[in-house]
Scaffold this active site. Structure first.
Site, PDB file in Angstrom:
ATOM      1  CB  SER A  86      25.855   7.567 -18.262  1.00 25.63           C
ATOM      2  OG  SER A  86      25.337   7.323 -17.018  1.00 25.63           O
ATOM      3  CG  HIS A  99      26.474   3.312 -20.325  1.00 25.96           C
ATOM      4  ND1 HIS A  99      26.937   2.471 -20.408  1.00 25.96           N
ATOM      5  CD2 HIS A  99      26.596   4.292 -19.421  1.00 25.96           C
ATOM      6  CE1 HIS A  99      27.639   1.522 -19.766  1.00 25.96           C
ATOM      7  NE2 HIS A  99      27.675   2.748 -18.903  1.00 25.96           N
ATOM      8  CG  ASP A 127      26.453   3.742 -15.267  1.00 31.57           C
ATOM      9  OD1 ASP A 127      26.764   5.370 -16.467  1.00 31.57           O
ATOM     10  OD2 ASP A 127      26.603   2.930 -16.141  1.00 31.57           O
ATOM     11  CG  MET A 130      25.738   1.963  -9.542  1.00 27.80           C
ATOM     12  SD  MET A 130      26.935   3.486  -9.385  1.00 27.80           S
ATOM     13  CE  MET A 130      26.799   4.096 -10.394  1.00 27.80           C
ATOM     14  CG  HIS A 179      28.491  -0.692 -16.466  1.00 24.61           C
ATOM     15  ND1 HIS A 179      28.502   0.504 -16.089  1.00 24.61           N
ATOM     16  CD2 HIS A 179      28.439  -1.761 -16.691  1.00 24.61           C
ATOM     17  CE1 HIS A 179      30.002   0.407 -15.391  1.00 24.61           C
ATOM     18  NE2 HIS A 179      30.072  -0.889 -16.305  1.00 24.61           N
ATOM     19  CG  MET A 230      29.096  -1.026 -12.401  1.00 26.49           C
ATOM     20  SD  MET A 230      29.066   1.399 -12.833  1.00 26.49           S
ATOM     21  CE  MET A 230      27.375   1.544 -13.073  1.00 26.49           C
ATOM     22  CG  MET A 257      34.655   0.260 -15.247  1.00 21.92           C
ATOM     23  SD  MET A 257      33.394   1.036 -15.747  1.00 21.92           S
ATOM     24  CE  MET A 257      33.203   2.694 -15.091  1.00 21.92           C
ATOM     25  CG  ASP A 279      31.251   3.305 -17.895  1.00 23.23           C
ATOM     26  OD1 ASP A 279      30.038   3.151 -17.447  1.00 23.23           O
ATOM     27  OD2 ASP A 279      30.692   5.773 -17.913  1.00 23.23           O
TER      28      ASP A 279
HETATM   29  C1  DX5 Z   1      31.275   4.640 -13.112  1.00 21.13           C
HETATM   30  C2  DX5 Z   1      29.909   5.500 -14.185  1.00 21.13           C
HETATM   31  C3  DX5 Z   1      30.622   6.736 -14.869  1.00 21.13           C
HETATM   32  C4  DX5 Z   1      29.720   7.387 -15.320  1.00 21.13           C
HETATM   33  C5  DX5 Z   1      30.218   7.620 -16.547  1.00 21.13           C
HETATM   34  O1  DX5 Z   1      30.487   4.203 -11.960  1.00 21.13           O
HETATM   35  O2  DX5 Z   1      29.890   4.436 -14.765  1.00 21.13           O
HETATM   36  O3  DX5 Z   1      31.480   6.373 -15.453  1.00 21.13           O
HETATM   37  O4  DX5 Z   1      28.787   6.679 -16.491  1.00 21.13           O
HETATM   38  O5  DX5 Z   1      30.625   9.047 -15.957  1.00 21.13           O
HETATM   39  P1  DX5 Z   1      31.354  10.596 -16.308  1.00 21.13           P
HETATM   40  O6  DX5 Z   1      31.173  10.699 -17.744  1.00 21.13           O
HETATM   41  O7  DX5 Z   1      30.139  11.515 -15.871  1.00 21.13           O
HETATM   42  O8  DX5 Z   1      32.532  10.179 -15.833  1.00 21.13           O
HETATM   43 ZN    ZN Z   2      28.607   3.270 -16.792  1.00 16.86          ZN
END
Ligand code: DX5
Ligand code: ZN
Length: 213
Positions: A9, A34, A36, A38, A67, A69, A138, A171
């Site tokens: 990620s 990946h 992320d 948000m 991903h 969110m 998750m 994840d």
């Molecule tokens: C949460 C993110 C994290 C990220 C991974 O919202 O989606 O889970 O991808 O982070 P680590 O691997 O550091 O938990």
């Molecule tokens: Zn993610």
């Protein structure tokens, strides 16, 4: 036979040299990148948007595993698709009709993923399983990297694997120990942010996550 996927990620990458970081993890043996996303509404954090996806697109041949969110993913599928995403995953906990969002992702010829938070059961997505290419379970509360893995999510992965034969991605809090637990439970795609980007040697970290698999 499902491939064992490692998807670092970029949330934990050095954003001041993101293109270089993406090239480094590709060379280090990552399978997917990946991303992320948000919005500060669906989760209490704001990260990146379609502009960053299009800026890293030319830096790698690897699939961009995006991903979302975010609160209203349906509004942004076109821009993430046109930015170069290959897989677009959104959350089942949104207010929009998830079937409409999946249809939109498919309209742009992208793979569609549905994600569930730790407290959401697989009953919430059972009817959607025939429509999607992947389920993202998750294993932390979405919003931040570097959190601890929630062990209670493992039975959910096992139960999901019994009824869903395509990619199951996990994840949050993935390291060399929890990677073994997740694979044993039936996940075949592992997202890892802090474990990979926190390592001195990215390829050693990715190899550890593969655990020889
Ligand atoms: C949460 C993110 C994290 C990220 C991974 O919202 O989606 O889970 O991808 O982070 P680590 O691997 O550091 O938990
Ligand atoms: Zn993610």
């Amino acid at each position: 036979m499902l491939k064992n996927i490692i998807a670092p990620s970029i949330l934990s990458a050095d954003f001041s040299k993101l293109g270089q970081e993406v090239r480094l993890i590709e060379d280090a043996g990552a399978d997917w990148i990946h991303v992320d996303v948000m919005d500060g509404h669906f989760v209490p954090n704001i990260t990146i948007g379609p502009a960053v996806v299009s800026s890293i697109r030319p830096a790698t041949k690897l699939p961009l595993d995006v991903h979302l969110m975010i609160k209203n993913p349906g509004k942004y599928i076109e821009s993430f698709a046109k930015a170069g995403s290959d897989i677009i995953t959104f959350h089942s906990e949104i207010e929009e009709d998830p079937r409409e969002v999946i249809k939109l992702i498919k309209y742009y010829n992208k793979k569609a993923g549905i994600s569930i938070k730790p407290k959401t059961g697989i009953g919430a997505i059972e009817k959607l399983l025939p429509m999607v290419d992947m389920v993202l379970v998750m294993t932390v509360e979405p919003g931040f990297a570097g959190q601890n893995f929630i062990m209670d999510c493992l039975p959910k992965i096992e139960n999901l694997r019994k009824i869903f034969k395509k990619d199951i991605e996990v994840d949050g809090g993935i390291n060399e120990e929890t990677a073994i637990d997740c694979r044993k439970s039936g996940a075949n795609a592992l997202v890892a942010g802090s474990y990979v980007f926190g390592a001195k040697d990215y390829s050693a970290a990715i190899k550890n996550l593969r655990g020889g698999a």
